[in-house]
Every structure is written in C-alpha cells, then in structure tokens.
Design an enzyme around this catalytic site. Sequence first.
Site, short mmCIF file in Angstrom:
data_model
loop_
_atom_site.label_atom_id
_atom_site.label_comp_id
_atom_site.label_asym_id
_atom_site.label_seq_id
_atom_site.Cartn_x
_atom_site.Cartn_y
_atom_site.Cartn_z
N CYS A 252 0.85 -1.20 0.00
CA CYS A 252 0.00 0.00 0.00
C CYS A 252 0.89 1.25 0.00
CB CYS A 252 -0.91 0.00 1.22
SG CYS A 252 -1.77 -1.58 1.45
N CYS B 288 -10.46 0.50 18.67
CA CYS B 288 -10.14 -0.08 17.36
C CYS B 288 -8.71 -0.60 17.37
CB CYS B 288 -10.23 0.97 16.26
SG CYS B 288 -11.80 1.82 16.23
N ARG C 93 -16.65 9.23 9.52
CA ARG C 93 -15.55 9.60 10.41
C ARG C 93 -14.54 10.49 9.73
NH1 ARG C 93 -13.78 4.87 12.15
NH2 ARG C 93 -15.47 4.90 13.63
#
Length: 338
Positions: A72, A112, A275
Amino acid sequence: MLDGSLSTSANFTPGDAAESRWTQAEAEKIYNSPFNDLLYRAHTVHRAQFDPNAIQMSRLLSIKTGGCAEDCGYCSQSAHYQTGLKASKLMEVERVLAEARKARDGGATRYCMGAAWRSPKDRDMEAIVAMVSGVRALGMETCMTLGMLTPAQSARLAEAGLDYYNHNIDTSERFYGEIITTRSFADRLETLANVRDAGIKVCAGGILGMGEAADDRISMLVTLANLPVPPESVPINMLIPIPGSKLADAAPVDPIDFVRTIALARILMPQSHVRLSAGRTDMSDETQALCFFAGANSIFVGETLLTADNPGEDHDAALFRRLGLRPMAPTARQDAAE
Ligand code: SAM
Ligand code: DTB
Ligand code: SF4
C-alpha cells in the site's frame, strides 16, 4: 432536490437488500453543485438522522506494527518501503486491555485494534479473540482491522462479540491499482462481504490526497453506498504523507474538496457514521468545523493513530468547546460491564 428531504434512493434501512441506490452521474452532480447548496443539503440530511452536535469518539491501537507484506503506497508499515518504522510482534493481551482501559477513562466509546497483516494467521486468532472479549468486558464497542478475512475467521470474530470490522476500499476501482498491487479491489469487497455475512458491523472508507481525481473519490463513495448494506461507519482519511513511502510527496488535498467529499458521503449514506479520520493534525479547526457541518460525526481521539500523530486530548477538548460539540453516547448494550 435541495430541500434536504430524502430521495427514495437514499431512504433505506440497513438490512434492506436494496438494489443499486446511486449512479456515478447522480453523485457527480451532487458533488459539483454550488458549495452552499451542497452543504445545506448534506446538513439537512445529517440533522434528519443524527444529533448534529454529538460526535462519536474512537481510539486506535496498533497491536502489531510494521513489517507488512502488502505494498500500500501510503503506508508507514509496508515492508516494501524504507519508512524507518521499527516492526514489532503481536502485543500481549494484558497490555492491550490496560491501554483500552485508559482510552475508556479518557472518554472513548469504541476501541479499534489494528494489525499490519495481509490477513491474520490461525495461530493468532486465540489472542485476537481474547482482546475482543476483554475490551467488550470493559464496556466499550470493539473494532478490529487485521487485513483480509475468510468466512471462518469472520465467524470466529463474530462469535467473540466483535462489533465492527474496518477494511477500507481506499479509492475507486479505477485508481486502486496505482496504489496497491499485492491485493485487488475485488479482494477488498470479498472481505467486506464475509464480515457482513458473519453479522459484524462494517467500517469501510478510504483516503483522499493520493493523486486521485474528484471522480475517483465520488466513485469510491458510490461503491460503498451501493453495497448490499452500506457500511455503518465510513472513515474518510486525509493522506498523512509518510517519508519513504511511495506517496511521500503527494500534493495536499484542497480543503474545500475534502469538505465536498464528506458532504457527499453524508448524502449517499444518511444513516452511517462518517468519520473525519486520519489527517486532522494538518487540518485547520475551520476545515474540521465545516466537515462537522457537512455531516462528519465521528473522530479518532488520542495523540496517536496507528503510527502517525493525531491532535491530542487538549486540542480536541478546545475544538469541542469552540464548536459546542459533545461526545455521542455509546450505543447501549444489554451485556455491557461496569
Ligand atoms: N493492515 C490492515 C489493512 O490494511 O486492512 C489494517 C491497517 S491499515 C493501516 C488501515 C487503513 O488506514 C488503510 O486502509 C488506510 O485507508 C488507512 N491509512 C493507512 N496509512 C495511512 C496514511 N498514511 N494516511 C491516511 N490513511 C492511512
Ligand atoms: C482508518 O480508516 N483509518 C485508521 C483506521 N481506519 C485503522 C488508520 C489511520 C492510519 C493513519 C496512519 C498511521 O497511523 O500509521
Ligand atoms: Fe499493511 Fe494495512 Fe499498511 Fe497495507 S495499509 S501495508 S495492509 S498495514
């Protein structure tokens, strides 16, 4: 339609297996409308669904940092780039729970936990399950982001009581290959389907500022809004440029375009929590205020995201005071602990 009433296509309830709700052309028209019209519409949709002054607060923890096999182009944790990050092993369960307790005491309602994996290994699942049940026992909502999941892994996490799974599509299907080559856009959608089928709530969004065009941002949101059930949570990240990564020198996003994207997310997914995710450290209070007006109603709190900086508690407390915002009450849970 500028009166803010919900069009039939936007007026669904999660759980409906609705057919395609939005076309790219419809979404582009909304995104490109005059800024005041766009914001008025988004804010009206927002008010019809949510308390406009309440913001949901999540806290992140990197439970396994760096050394990731994926490429990524935006990430500090990919082993494909020299970002200077030190890789670490999976954190001990007790340490995770101690951090979660601190986050809860600081006002976060959702915890999270993120791991720099392509996908979890079966040998890691026991510790992961213990983290989910331990954090739940503290009375917080749980979220995990561990890479791709099989149906069996999704079922195991659902059984452990995982509330949300975060897996971003990151950008449009067209632009995706410019950013990541080690797994496909279709792989991402498959994981989202596995998570949904297991009965876990879905958190899926993407990143702005990777060199994509406005149409890519719009297409990303259309893909999310047209999922069989749209994600309950939609994180919109602004790229944090990581020295050494492929996107270290990407041009910053125009804040007005960022706000337009938030507004479009709110209009296409009226019932989702949108968010305002990574990148707030480089965002003015004024831009953040416009994002909240446009329908963002969730943030990450705390000094760090996974590896990068986030505005600390003091800054956010001052921002909330300036804007008259308050934390959103957590969703009530029957079995929640003390
Ligand atoms: N390894 C897992 C995965 O990719 O599914 C979970 C962690 S990954 C860091 C979660 C998400 O954070 C990415 O999909 C991306 O959208 C976002 N992200 C990562 N690095 C970022 C950066 N430098 N700036 C903004 N967002 C970023
Ligand atoms: C998401 O969309 N953003 C969060 C969360 N999901 C896991 C991660 C942001 C990471 C920012 C870069 C870092 O901290 O390394
Ligand atoms: Fe690995 Fe996730 Fe970073 Fe991609 S975003 S390199 S999968 S940690």
